[in-house]
Scaffold this motif. Structure first.
Motif, PDB file in Angstrom:
ATOM      1  N   HIS A  71       0.805  -1.220   0.000  1.00 11.65           N
ATOM      2  CA  HIS A  71       0.000   0.000   0.000  1.00 11.65           C
ATOM      3  C   HIS A  71       0.841   1.275   0.000  1.00 11.65           C
ATOM      4  O   HIS A  71       0.307   2.364   0.225  1.00 11.65           O
ATOM      5  CB  HIS A  71      -0.952  -0.011   1.194  1.00 11.65           C
ATOM      6  N   ALA A  72       2.143   1.124  -0.255  1.00 14.39           N
ATOM      7  CA  ALA A  72       3.046   2.284  -0.394  1.00 14.39           C
ATOM      8  C   ALA A  72       2.940   3.226   0.799  1.00 14.39           C
ATOM      9  O   ALA A  72       2.757   4.444   0.645  1.00 14.39           O
ATOM     10  CB  ALA A  72       2.755   3.022  -1.700  1.00 14.39           C
ATOM     11  N   ILE A  73       3.068   2.674   2.007  1.00 13.83           N
ATOM     12  CA  ILE A  73       2.948   3.472   3.233  1.00 13.83           C
ATOM     13  C   ILE A  73       4.233   4.268   3.458  1.00 13.83           C
ATOM     14  O   ILE A  73       5.333   3.708   3.455  1.00 13.83           O
ATOM     15  CB  ILE A  73       2.652   2.561   4.437  1.00 13.83           C
ATOM     16  N   ASP A  74       4.092   5.560   3.648  1.00 14.06           N
ATOM     17  CA  ASP A  74       5.243   6.421   3.947  1.00 14.06           C
ATOM     18  C   ASP A  74       5.544   6.470   5.436  1.00 14.06           C
ATOM     19  O   ASP A  74       6.706   6.451   5.849  1.00 14.06           O
ATOM     20  CB  ASP A  74       4.977   7.842   3.438  1.00 14.06           C
ATOM     21  N   ILE A  75       4.485   6.574   6.266  1.00 15.40           N
ATOM     22  CA  ILE A  75       4.639   6.656   7.725  1.00 15.40           C
ATOM     23  C   ILE A  75       3.702   5.647   8.368  1.00 15.40           C
ATOM     24  O   ILE A  75       2.513   5.609   8.051  1.00 15.40           O
ATOM     25  CB  ILE A  75       4.336   8.075   8.242  1.00 15.40           C
ATOM     26  N   PHE A  76       4.231   4.839   9.257  1.00 14.29           N
ATOM     27  CA  PHE A  76       3.474   3.827   9.973  1.00 14.29           C
ATOM     28  C   PHE A  76       3.460   4.222  11.455  1.00 14.29           C
ATOM     29  O   PHE A  76       4.518   4.366  12.064  1.00 14.29           O
ATOM     30  CB  PHE A  76       4.127   2.456   9.766  1.00 14.29           C
ATOM     31  N   VAL A  77       2.264   4.414  12.013  1.00 12.12           N
ATOM     32  CA  VAL A  77       2.108   4.750  13.434  1.00 12.12           C
ATOM     33  C   VAL A  77       1.494   3.526  14.118  1.00 12.12           C
ATOM     34  O   VAL A  77       0.279   3.343  14.092  1.00 12.12           O
ATOM     35  CB  VAL A  77       1.213   5.986  13.629  1.00 12.12           C
ATOM     36  N   PRO A  78       2.311   2.660  14.716  1.00 13.57           N
ATOM     37  CA  PRO A  78       1.790   1.390  15.210  1.00 13.57           C
ATOM     38  C   PRO A  78       1.078   1.502  16.554  1.00 13.57           C
ATOM     39  O   PRO A  78       1.456   2.290  17.427  1.00 13.57           O
ATOM     40  CB  PRO A  78       3.047   0.525  15.348  1.00 13.57           C
ATOM     41  N   GLY A  79       0.022   0.714  16.686  1.00 15.69           N
ATOM     42  CA  GLY A  79      -0.655   0.527  17.960  1.00 15.69           C
ATOM     43  C   GLY A  79      -0.429  -0.902  18.403  1.00 15.69           C
ATOM     44  O   GLY A  79       0.334  -1.181  19.317  1.00 15.69           O
ATOM     45  N   ARG A  80      -1.085  -1.846  17.708  1.00 18.00           N
ATOM     46  CA  ARG A  80      -0.866  -3.267  17.984  1.00 18.00           C
ATOM     47  C   ARG A  80       0.601  -3.617  17.744  1.00 18.00           C
ATOM     48  O   ARG A  80       1.199  -3.207  16.745  1.00 18.00           O
ATOM     49  CB  ARG A  80      -1.770  -4.102  17.068  1.00 18.00           C
ATOM     50  N   GLU A  81       1.190  -4.360  18.692  1.00 21.74           N
ATOM     51  CA  GLU A  81       2.593  -4.795  18.639  1.00 21.74           C
ATOM     52  C   GLU A  81       3.562  -3.622  18.517  1.00 21.74           C
ATOM     53  O   GLU A  81       4.632  -3.727  17.908  1.00 21.74           O
ATOM     54  CB  GLU A  81       2.818  -5.780  17.487  1.00 21.74           C
ATOM     55  N   THR A  83       5.554  -2.340  20.708  1.00 23.00           N
ATOM     56  CA  THR A  83       6.866  -2.588  21.314  1.00 23.00           C
ATOM     57  C   THR A  83       7.756  -3.379  20.372  1.00 23.00           C
ATOM     58  O   THR A  83       8.930  -3.039  20.168  1.00 23.00           O
ATOM     59  CB  THR A  83       6.697  -3.339  22.641  1.00 23.00           C
ATOM     60  N   ALA A  84       7.232  -4.434  19.784  1.00 28.68           N
ATOM     61  CA  ALA A  84       8.020  -5.225  18.845  1.00 28.68           C
ATOM     62  C   ALA A  84       8.382  -4.414  17.606  1.00 28.68           C
ATOM     63  O   ALA A  84       9.520  -4.481  17.107  1.00 28.68           O
ATOM     64  CB  ALA A  84       7.254  -6.484  18.449  1.00 28.68           C
ATOM     65  N   LEU A  85       7.446  -3.635  17.100  1.00 35.71           N
ATOM     66  CA  LEU A  85       7.687  -2.854  15.889  1.00 35.71           C
ATOM     67  C   LEU A  85       8.730  -1.760  16.108  1.00 35.71           C
ATOM     68  O   LEU A  85       9.409  -1.340  15.166  1.00 35.71           O
ATOM     69  CB  LEU A  85       6.375  -2.255  15.393  1.00 35.71           C
ATOM     70  N   ALA A  86       8.878  -1.302  17.364  1.00 34.52           N
ATOM     71  CA  ALA A  86       9.872  -0.264  17.649  1.00 34.52           C
ATOM     72  C   ALA A  86      11.291  -0.751  17.394  1.00 34.52           C
ATOM     73  O   ALA A  86      12.201   0.060  17.176  1.00 34.52           O
ATOM     74  CB  ALA A  86       9.739   0.210  19.099  1.00 34.52           C
ATOM     75  N   GLY A  87      11.494  -2.057  17.413  1.00 38.10           N
ATOM     76  CA  GLY A  87      12.820  -2.608  17.142  1.00 38.10           C
ATOM     77  C   GLY A  87      13.041  -3.000  15.697  1.00 38.10           C
ATOM     78  O   GLY A  87      14.083  -3.572  15.368  1.00 38.10           O
ATOM     79  N   GLU A  88      12.079  -2.691  14.836  1.00 33.17           N
ATOM     80  CA  GLU A  88      12.151  -3.123  13.442  1.00 33.17           C
ATOM     81  C   GLU A  88      12.200  -1.960  12.465  1.00 33.17           C
ATOM     82  O   GLU A  88      11.883  -2.117  11.278  1.00 33.17           O
ATOM     83  CB  GLU A  88      10.942  -4.013  13.117  1.00 33.17           C
ATOM     84  N   HIS A  89      12.601  -0.783  12.912  1.00 28.30           N
ATOM     85  CA  HIS A  89      12.605   0.393  12.042  1.00 28.30           C
ATOM     86  C   HIS A  89      13.427   0.178  10.767  1.00 28.30           C
ATOM     87  O   HIS A  89      13.041   0.623   9.684  1.00 28.30           O
ATOM     88  CB  HIS A  89      13.138   1.605  12.798  1.00 28.30           C
ATOM     89  N   LEU A 108      10.116   0.874  25.820  1.00 27.64           N
ATOM     90  CA  LEU A 108       8.702   0.518  25.897  1.00 27.64           C
ATOM     91  C   LEU A 108       8.490  -0.665  26.823  1.00 27.64           C
ATOM     92  O   LEU A 108       7.518  -0.701  27.593  1.00 27.64           O
ATOM     93  CB  LEU A 108       8.161   0.219  24.499  1.00 27.64           C
ATOM     94  N   GLN A 109       9.389  -1.629  26.801  1.00 24.28           N
ATOM     95  CA  GLN A 109       9.292  -2.759  27.718  1.00 24.28           C
ATOM     96  C   GLN A 109       9.380  -2.273  29.165  1.00 24.28           C
ATOM     97  O   GLN A 109       8.642  -2.747  30.042  1.00 24.28           O
ATOM     98  CB  GLN A 109      10.389  -3.772  27.430  1.00 24.28           C
ATOM     99  N   LEU A 110      10.280  -1.326  29.422  1.00 21.32           N
ATOM    100  CA  LEU A 110      10.415  -0.766  30.771  1.00 21.32           C
ATOM    101  C   LEU A 110       9.145  -0.047  31.199  1.00 21.32           C
ATOM    102  O   LEU A 110       8.651  -0.245  32.317  1.00 21.32           O
ATOM    103  CB  LEU A 110      11.601   0.206  30.801  1.00 21.32           C
ATOM    104  N   LEU A 111       8.586   0.783  30.329  1.00 20.34           N
ATOM    105  CA  LEU A 111       7.406   1.563  30.684  1.00 20.34           C
ATOM    106  C   LEU A 111       6.202   0.675  30.967  1.00 20.34           C
ATOM    107  O   LEU A 111       5.334   1.025  31.787  1.00 20.34           O
ATOM    108  CB  LEU A 111       7.067   2.552  29.567  1.00 20.34           C
ATOM    109  N   HIS A 112       6.118  -0.477  30.305  1.00 20.25           N
ATOM    110  CA  HIS A 112       4.984  -1.379  30.501  1.00 20.25           C
ATOM    111  C   HIS A 112       5.118  -2.229  31.764  1.00 20.25           C
ATOM    112  O   HIS A 112       4.148  -2.867  32.169  1.00 20.25           O
ATOM    113  CB  HIS A 112       4.815  -2.281  29.279  1.00 20.25           C
ATOM    114  N   ASP A 113       6.298  -2.250  32.355  1.00 16.76           N
ATOM    115  CA  ASP A 113       6.531  -3.019  33.590  1.00 16.76           C
ATOM    116  C   ASP A 113       6.668  -2.034  34.741  1.00 16.76           C
ATOM    117  O   ASP A 113       7.736  -1.487  34.990  1.00 16.76           O
ATOM    118  CB  ASP A 113       7.800  -3.857  33.438  1.00 16.76           C
ATOM    119  N   LYS A 114       5.572  -1.798  35.473  1.00 10.96           N
ATOM    120  CA  LYS A 114       5.574  -0.740  36.479  1.00 10.96           C
ATOM    121  C   LYS A 114       6.565  -1.004  37.603  1.00 10.96           C
ATOM    122  O   LYS A 114       7.147  -0.063  38.163  1.00 10.96           O
ATOM    123  CB  LYS A 114       4.168  -0.542  37.033  1.00 10.96           C
TER     124      LYS A 114
END
Length: 339
Positions: A71-81, A83-89, A108-114
């Protein structure tokens, strides 16, 4: 420029609405995906696509890559997954897609673990509440004896949770049944809690904390790799029905700026505080849009637009409206046909 918001929280509806209102030149084509074609945001996006269900994490990441390519996406703003997607830039950059993540995957892993996040945080402007972690009844009893000697009221919550799920104030006088019949929300009887913990044996990490009885503050923010670009502070009243007050407290803004810099926060995110002992105390950082993002934007800054335009073109190209401090805001339900 084509921008994709995948499955995420319901606040994406408000975000897309605000972006389309601000994008008077029609520069951005908003694409949204969700497993349900009846998702409200589907009505606002320029394009809607159905997401697959039942995929494991790796399979979903592969699907996202294929989606961006197709779909020729220029910018991807992830919601689902997110944290995982943040490591796949880098994988997405190879196909021409930039990913707007709120922070690195490890952050993100740190922020999700209070439990880890609280232990890691040093914030003189708004220190976290005193807490102890527990994973069985014996640890709960030891933590309770220690903290109760210093604090008149305690509360519990899971180390991993959203929307305040699992939070409860511990009541030493009434049973859970008595609290239920009295209509008292977010409370649990101590004896009932102990009995239930004993029956569970070992369980996921929980936190026992001093209870903060002051007003709650929600700060909706935009960051640029650790620089706080804009922030709107909302003070929530103790009773529902009277809206929320825009209260730009400098101590809360200072604490938010420090957290933004410390964790190199990016895009739209939210920070929660609650007052205790006459000063703000940090509750959590939500690395996503809050459910109240629309109320914050009534005060002036269009936060989803600022984040998207800044990420696309650089924040030097974005005008940030001043915050109308002191106004009262509210969010009203809106009925619609989903088709």
């Amino acid at each position: 420029m084509r921008v994709w918001y995948n499955r995420t929280f319901s606040s994406v509806y408000t975000a897309i609405k605000l972006i389309r209102q601000a994008d008077t030149e029609g520069r951005f084509t908003i694409v949204h995906s969700n497993p349900s074609r009846h998702a409200p945001a589907a009505r606002l996006a320029h394009e809607f696509h159905t997401e697959p269900t039942g995929l494991d994490r790796e399979a979903y990441l592969d699907w996202c890559l294929a989606f961006c390519r197709k779909h020729a996406i220029d910018i991807f703003v992830p919601g689902r997954e997110a944290t995982a997607l943040a490591g796949e830039h880098a994988r997405f950059a190879d196909i021409g897609t930039r990913v707007l993540s709120a922070a690195t995957g490890s952050t993100l892993q740190l922020l999700h673990d209070k439990a880890r996040f609280y232990a890691d945080t040093e914030l003189p402007e708004a220190p976290v509440a005193e807490f102890r972690r527990f994973e069985n009844l014996a640890e709960f009893d030891a933590a309770y004896a220690e903290l109760r000697a210093r604090h008149p009221k305690l509360c519990v919550k899971p180390s991993h949770s959203i929307y305040g799920l699992g939070f409860a104030i511990v009541d030493e006088e009434r049973s859970s049944a008595a609290l239920l019949l009295a209509g008292v929300e977010y409370h649990i009887g101590r004896d009932d809690l102990r009995r239930g913990l004993g029956e569970l044996g070992q369980f996921r990490t929980m936190l026992l904390m001093e209870y903060l009885d002051g007003p709650e503050y929600s700060v909706d923010c935009v960051g640029d790799e650790g620089r706080l670009v804009s922030a709107v502070v909302r003070r929530k009243p103790p009773q529902a029905g009277s809206g929320q007050l825009i209260d730009m407290r400098q101590d809360i803004l200072d604490a938010t700026e420090r957290l933004t810099r410390r964790h190199r926060l990016n895009g739209v995110f939210n920070v929660q505080f609650r007052e205790g002992g006459g000063r703000p105390r940090l509750l959590e950082i939500n690395p996503r849009m809050s459910g109240g993002i629309g109320m914050a934007c009534v005060a002036g800054p269009n936060l989803p637009w600022i984040a998207l335009r800044g990420f696309a073109d650089g924040y030097g190209q974005v005008q940030v409206a001043p915050v109308r401090n002191g106004i009262r805001v509210a969010e009203l339900a809106e009925a619609m046909e989903l088709g």
